[in-house]
Write a protein that holds these residues in place. Structure first.
Motif, short mmCIF file in Angstrom:
data_model
loop_
_atom_site.label_atom_id
_atom_site.label_comp_id
_atom_site.label_asym_id
_atom_site.label_seq_id
_atom_site.Cartn_x
_atom_site.Cartn_y
_atom_site.Cartn_z
N LEU A 49 0.82 -1.21 0.00
CA LEU A 49 0.00 0.00 0.00
C LEU A 49 0.85 1.26 0.00
O LEU A 49 0.53 2.24 -0.66
N ALA A 50 1.94 1.26 0.79
CA ALA A 50 2.75 2.46 0.96
C ALA A 50 4.09 2.09 1.58
O ALA A 50 4.34 0.92 1.90
N THR A 51 4.91 3.11 1.76
CA THR A 51 6.16 2.93 2.49
C THR A 51 6.04 3.66 3.83
O THR A 51 5.26 4.60 3.99
N HIS A 52 6.82 3.17 4.80
CA HIS A 52 6.83 3.76 6.14
C HIS A 52 8.19 3.45 6.76
O HIS A 52 8.63 2.31 6.70
N PRO A 53 8.85 4.42 7.37
CA PRO A 53 10.19 4.16 7.91
C PRO A 53 10.23 3.35 9.21
O PRO A 53 11.26 2.76 9.53
#
Length: 157
Positions: free
Chosen positions: A111-115
């Motif tokens: 769905l997305a990137t997250h750190p």
């Protein structure tokens, strides 16, 4: 392997098509294979232990509950999947280390990137049907993904 998800949809009315919310983050944008499923929430312990197994061209489908609060796959876990011959990883959730993921020879959609990394409590379930983005994916189903999207078939097409 010559196929396109659009052609497979035209030829097979019974395939399921995922809502177009997943994006490609791996170095391969066309991949397919029989599915192994995981259902978990913000804990990637089971992701790692599953990808430590021989992949034999399978696709790991992770129902992370759609969480956008942490990543379930990063560069180290994805590299493990490459070493163990997994064809791809589909994450209904986030991944991280996107620059490195884009260099790896594996299909990865999320769905997305997250750190932020996930927690490690050893929680989750394996090999049960998962439903997200309008599709139900069962263990042993086949996932086909390319630049046009992701489809699910009950048998190999």
């Amino acid at each position: 392997m010559q196929w396109a998800t659009s052609d497979l949809c035209d030829a097979h009315d019974d395939v399921q098509v995922a809502e177009p919310r997943l994006r490609h983050v791996g170095g391969v944008t066309q991949f397919c294979g029989p599915v192994v499923t995981l259902k978990l929430f913000e804990d990637n312990s089971l992701v790692r232990s599953t990808l430590e197994e021989p992949g034999a061209g399978r696709v790991l489908v992770v129902d992370g509950g759609g969480s956008l609060r942490c990543a379930l796959v990063g560069d180290q876990i994805a590299a493990l999947a490459v070493r163990n011959a997994w064809a791809g990883i589909v994450v209904y959730g986030c991944v991280r280390d996107s620059a490195e993921l884009g260099q790896l020879p594996i299909g990865i959609m999320a769905l997305a990137t997250h750190p932020r990394r996930s927690v490690k409590r050893g929680e989750g379930q394996r090999d049960l049907p998962v439903t997200f983005l309008g599709v139900t994916i069962r263990p042993g189903s086949y996932v086909y993904a390319d630049a046009d999207g992701l489809i699910v078939a009950e048998t190999e097409l």
